[in-house]
Design an enzyme around this catalytic site. Sequence first.
Site, PDB file in Angstrom:
ATOM      1  CE1 TYR A 144       2.336   7.318  -6.091  1.00  0.00           C
ATOM      2  CE2 TYR A 144       0.146   7.182  -5.107  1.00  0.00           C
ATOM      3  CZ  TYR A 144       1.324   6.577  -5.509  1.00  0.00           C
ATOM      4  OH  TYR A 144       1.492   5.230  -5.319  1.00  0.00           O
TER       5      TYR A 144
ATOM      6  CE1 TYR B 291      -1.612   9.951 -13.153  1.00  0.00           C
ATOM      7  CE2 TYR B 291      -1.725  10.913 -10.956  1.00  0.00           C
ATOM      8  CZ  TYR B 291      -1.050  10.187 -11.905  1.00  0.00           C
ATOM      9  OH  TYR B 291       0.179   9.678 -11.607  1.00  0.00           O
TER      10      TYR B 291
ATOM     11  CB  CYS C  16       3.331  30.375 -17.087  1.00  0.00           C
ATOM     12  SG  CYS C  16       3.049  31.188 -18.632  1.00  0.00           S
TER      13      CYS C  16
ATOM     14  NE  ARG D 163      -3.338  11.783  -6.981  1.00  0.00           N
ATOM     15  CZ  ARG D 163      -4.646  11.793  -6.881  1.00  0.00           C
ATOM     16  NH1 ARG D 163      -5.265  12.784  -6.278  1.00  0.00           N
ATOM     17  NH2 ARG D 163      -5.360  10.804  -7.351  1.00  0.00           N
TER      18      ARG D 163
ATOM     19  N   PRO E   2       0.811  -1.223   0.000  1.00  0.00           N
ATOM     20  CG  PRO E   2       0.078  -0.917   2.206  1.00  0.00           C
ATOM     21  CD  PRO E   2       0.813  -1.891   1.316  1.00  0.00           C
ATOM     22  N   GLY E   3       0.437   2.242  -0.761  1.00  0.00           N
ATOM     23  CA  GLY E   3       1.095   3.555  -0.756  1.00  0.00           C
ATOM     24  C   GLY E   3       0.067   4.612  -0.380  1.00  0.00           C
ATOM     25  NE  ARG E   4      -4.104   6.507  -4.873  1.00  0.00           N
ATOM     26  CZ  ARG E   4      -3.696   7.417  -5.768  1.00  0.00           C
ATOM     27  NH1 ARG E   4      -3.873   8.696  -5.517  1.00  0.00           N
ATOM     28  NH2 ARG E   4      -3.132   7.043  -6.897  1.00  0.00           N
TER      29      ARG E   4
HETATM   30  C1  LIG Z   1       2.765   2.522  -7.032  1.00  0.00           C
HETATM   31  C2  LIG Z   1       2.930   1.128  -6.609  1.00  0.00           C
HETATM   32  C3  LIG Z   1       2.337   0.669  -5.428  1.00  0.00           C
HETATM   33  C4  LIG Z   1       1.458   1.545  -4.551  1.00  0.00           C
HETATM   34  O1  LIG Z   1       0.257   1.883  -5.140  1.00  0.00           O
HETATM   35  P1  LIG Z   1      -0.828   2.714  -4.290  1.00  0.00           P
HETATM   36  O2  LIG Z   1      -1.936   2.893  -5.238  1.00  0.00           O
HETATM   37  O3  LIG Z   1      -0.218   3.981  -3.878  1.00  0.00           O
HETATM   38  O4  LIG Z   1      -1.209   1.847  -3.129  1.00  0.00           O
HETATM   39  C5  LIG Z   1       2.573  -0.629  -5.054  1.00  0.00           C
HETATM   40  N1  LIG Z   1       3.346  -1.461  -5.798  1.00  0.00           N
HETATM   41  C6  LIG Z   1       3.925  -1.056  -6.942  1.00  0.00           C
HETATM   42  C7  LIG Z   1       4.759  -1.994  -7.708  1.00  0.00           C
HETATM   43  C8  LIG Z   1       3.730   0.245  -7.388  1.00  0.00           C
HETATM   44  O5  LIG Z   1       4.290   0.635  -8.536  1.00  0.00           O
END
Ligand SMILES: *Cc1c(COP(=O)(O)O)cnc(C)c1O
Length: 417
Positions: free
Chosen positions: A371, A316, A342, A312, A275-277
């Site tokens: 992000y 997107y 600009c 973002r 997990p990131g986001r």
């Molecule tokens: C970006 C990424 C993540 C994290 O994705 P999230 O949507 O931020 O949870 C996990 N694994 C890989 C390989 C990624 O490129």
Amino acid sequence: MFSRKNGILFIEDVSTVEIAEKYGTPVYVTSKFQLEKNIEAYKKAFPKAEKLYAVKANGNLALMRIIASNGFGADVFSSGELYLSLLAGFSKQKILFNGNSKSDSEIEMGIQAGVKFSVDSLDELETIRSIAEREGKEIEIAFRINPDIDPKTHPKIATGLKESKFGLPEEQALKAYEMALRMKNVVPKGIHCHIGSQILETSPFISALRKLGKIAKAIEKLGVELDFIDIGGGLGIDYEGKGAITPHDLAKELLPVFEEVSSDLNSDPMLWLEPGRSIVGNTTVLLTRVNAVKRTHRNFVAVDAGFNLLIRPAMYGSYHRVVVANRDGGEEEIYTVVGPICESGDVLARDRKLPKVEKGDLIAILDAGAYGFSMSSQYNGRPRCAEVLVSGSKTALIREPESFGDLVARQRIPEWI
Ligand SMILES: *Cc1c(COP(=O)(O)O)cnc(C)c1O
């Protein structure tokens, strides 16, 4: 974590007005409490899984240290992210080096650090083999599989469709594992996929896991002993304030399928997640000051942060909730919040109902922790802004703002000019 007191937006016990006065604007402000709450949600939902934080979402060392100290591993996508992860204190056994285009020197750094690799191509496999042999190391790998699954998200963040640049298609997986099995310095230990980001349904994760399970069974027959099945990251967050699935919701659906899939295998793999986001996204606001309000074809609110700091919306078409931070209530109007860059695409929020805005007001852009800063740039000659961490009534600068010196720090003018 985010509340109103006398109309002013507070982050934990600290007023955003005071933060803006003390640290200036624009500034990214993170709630430590919210970060720990998100980490806890994953620990509770997936107590037996290995959880790797995706560093690209937010590479601030202070936040990464908090995440590492909670036992998370790290998913890194470059040697720079590997460097940050080691510095933040992630254990190398729990670092997975991802990426579809790793340079030889990046691979060498990963091998010397002794981390695991998610291998994206047969060329990369051969590079790892030869460097590992030269270094006298045994490197544990997974292959990134492209499961051809539609994550039902924005096309630019769908990564597991067959036309995507990431991973090996199912048909090539067996051959890849066979090759790896024959290599002395490479040990295939896992199988990996990552299907996309900001996914708001559980079904794509389930389909991906079933697909990996099917391939896992086939590669076991070749002689692979699997330590982990890594289904990547991608769990979405509630940008619109309408509700979103939580780690708990995902676990409820995913864990029974994982049990089913692994009971069908001879080895006893661990579930890995990346997990990131969903770890950092809702922990942070971008505080920005109104430079001007202009009533033309639209009511424009021009603020001091633009896509240089939060790309973002421009990249997107993403939606971020926007609020006036220094007061609440009163007459409302429809505004479009734009940055100082600009480019006409420098729009942070379109046609939003806000309390009447004036020059000098503070605007908070919510859910900016993922992000956001990590995708920022110095475009238009704008040094990057500061980052601040709040815990209770404490605040700390966790990244100094850049200066003009940072704009020129690496530039050289040849003497023959
Ligand atoms: C970006 C990424 C993540 C994290 O994705 P999230 O949507 O931020 O949870 C996990 N694994 C890989 C390989 C990624 O490129």
